[in-house]
Design a protein around this motif. Structure first.
Motif, PDB file in Angstrom:
ATOM      1  N   SER A 179       0.856  -1.187   0.000  1.00  0.00           N
ATOM      2  CA  SER A 179       0.000   0.000   0.000  1.00  0.00           C
ATOM      3  C   SER A 179       0.887   1.230   0.000  1.00  0.00           C
ATOM      4  CB  SER A 179      -0.916   0.013   1.226  1.00  0.00           C
ATOM      5  OG  SER A 179      -1.790   1.128   1.183  1.00  0.00           O
TER       6      SER A 179
ATOM      7  N   LEU B  74       0.713   5.470   0.218  1.00  0.00           N
ATOM      8  CA  LEU B  74       0.086   6.779   0.380  1.00  0.00           C
ATOM      9  C   LEU B  74      -1.438   6.688   0.335  1.00  0.00           C
ATOM     10  CD1 LEU B  74       2.476   8.840  -1.937  1.00  0.00           C
ATOM     11  CD2 LEU B  74       2.767   8.279   0.486  1.00  0.00           C
TER      12      LEU B  74
ATOM     13  N   HIS C 208      -3.666   6.768   5.026  1.00  0.00           N
ATOM     14  CA  HIS C 208      -3.998   7.994   5.760  1.00  0.00           C
ATOM     15  C   HIS C 208      -5.369   8.537   5.343  1.00  0.00           C
ATOM     16  CE1 HIS C 208      -2.280   9.756   2.071  1.00  0.00           C
ATOM     17  NE2 HIS C 208      -3.013  10.822   2.341  1.00  0.00           N
TER      18      HIS C 208
ATOM     19  N   ARG D  52      -8.733   1.359   9.574  1.00  0.00           N
ATOM     20  CA  ARG D  52      -7.361   0.843   9.599  1.00  0.00           C
ATOM     21  C   ARG D  52      -7.253  -0.384  10.492  1.00  0.00           C
ATOM     22  NH1 ARG D  52      -5.966   6.410   9.699  1.00  0.00           N
ATOM     23  NH2 ARG D  52      -5.437   6.335  11.915  1.00  0.00           N
TER      24      ARG D  52
ATOM     25  N   ILE E  45       4.057  -1.203   3.694  1.00  0.00           N
ATOM     26  CA  ILE E  45       3.258   0.021   3.629  1.00  0.00           C
ATOM     27  C   ILE E  45       4.185   1.223   3.580  1.00  0.00           C
ATOM     28  CG2 ILE E  45       1.559   1.461   4.815  1.00  0.00           C
ATOM     29  CD1 ILE E  45       0.546  -1.098   6.188  1.00  0.00           C
TER      30      ILE E  45
ATOM     31  N   ASP F 213       3.646   5.364   3.799  1.00  0.00           N
ATOM     32  CA  ASP F 213       2.618   6.372   4.047  1.00  0.00           C
ATOM     33  C   ASP F 213       3.238   7.542   4.793  1.00  0.00           C
ATOM     34  OD1 ASP F 213       0.138   7.617   4.103  1.00  0.00           O
ATOM     35  OD2 ASP F 213      -0.917   5.789   4.673  1.00  0.00           O
TER      36      ASP F 213
ATOM     37  N   GLY G 139      -0.369  12.502   8.190  1.00  0.00           N
ATOM     38  CA  GLY G 139      -0.032  11.127   8.505  1.00  0.00           C
ATOM     39  C   GLY G 139      -0.510  10.716   9.876  1.00  0.00           C
TER      40      GLY G 139
END
Length: 238
Positions: free
Chosen positions: A130, A132, A135, A142, A161, A163, A199
């Motif tokens: 994953s 970006l 968030h 989540r 991930i 992010d 974030g």
């Protein structure tokens, strides 16, 4: 090798009414998404995420929040023998992704659905990636995503991930008191406008995955981006 590109609808009747935050914040901005992504240097993040995932030939990969499939297509460029699926609630973005995959003559399955209910049977996947995207997902979503990731990954499967978040220079988690980020929704309310991403912090991602049952959960890299700190987090399904 088959170059079939498919778009499937994984949504339940109830999920068809759910709101979501598009990648650019507004649906009419979708045609500018890939240009914006290139301008802000997202390609380097996708390439690093694909390298960290280190997908082997024949392995199955799910890109959660794939958007126009930039990360998914990067994974296929690095490992053409991978079996890649992209998941996103935005039908318009998936259509763009399908056109890109068709032009590149690479096979991909694109699924319209949400991160808190992943497509695939128990233990069906080797990797989840994953970039970006998380968030944009509210806190409860989540948590469900992390649980679903444990369910659909095989033992030894990995999640990678990238992010917004990470550790700032003072050593404290980035994002301040409110780490929900832009596009947070209280329950199924209306998404907020797409401001500067703040974030939810690498500590939140690490804790999220660890609480769901992953092992070897850690921030493997951290970079400073023009929009703020970015973290790369990986974990293994026991």
């Amino acid at each position: 090798m088959s170059t079939t590109v498919r778009i499937l609808d994984h949504r339940t009747p109830e999920e068809r009414e759910r709101e979501f935050l598009p990648g650019m914040g507004k649906p009419w901005l979708l045609p500018f998404y890939d240009l914006f992504s290139r301008r802000v240097g997202a390609r380097a993040l996708h390439e690093r995420a694909a390298a960290l995932a280190d997908v082997a030939p024949g392995q199955s990969v799910l890109d959660v929040g794939c958007g126009t499939a930039n990360l998914a297509l990067t994974v296929l460029r690095v490992q053409p023998a991978a079996r890649v699926t992209g998941l996103d609630p935005d039908a318009g973005a998936l259509r763009v992704a399908a056109r890109k995959a068709t032009r590149r003559r690479v096979p991909i399955t694109l699924v319209q659905g949400f991160a808190d209910r992943l497509p695939g049977g128990d233990g069906a996947l080797d990797h989840i990636v994953s970039a970006l995207a998380l968030h944009h997902v509210p806190e409860e979503g989540r948590v469900l995503f992390a649980r679903e990731a444990v369910r659909v990954l095989r033992p030894g499967g990995r999640v990678t991930i990238v992010d917004f978040g990470g550790t700032d220079r003072s050593g404290h988690g980035h994002g301040g008191h409110d780490r929900r980020g832009p596009g947070h929704r209280a329950g199924h309310g209306t998404p907020r406008g797409h401001g500067r991403p703040r974030g939810h912090g690498q500590a939140d991602l690490v804790r999220l995955l660890a609480d769901a049952g992953f092992t070897d959960v850690r921030e493997v890299e951290h970079v400073e981006h023009r929009f703020g700190p970015i973290t790369f987090v990986q974990a293994t399904r026991p």
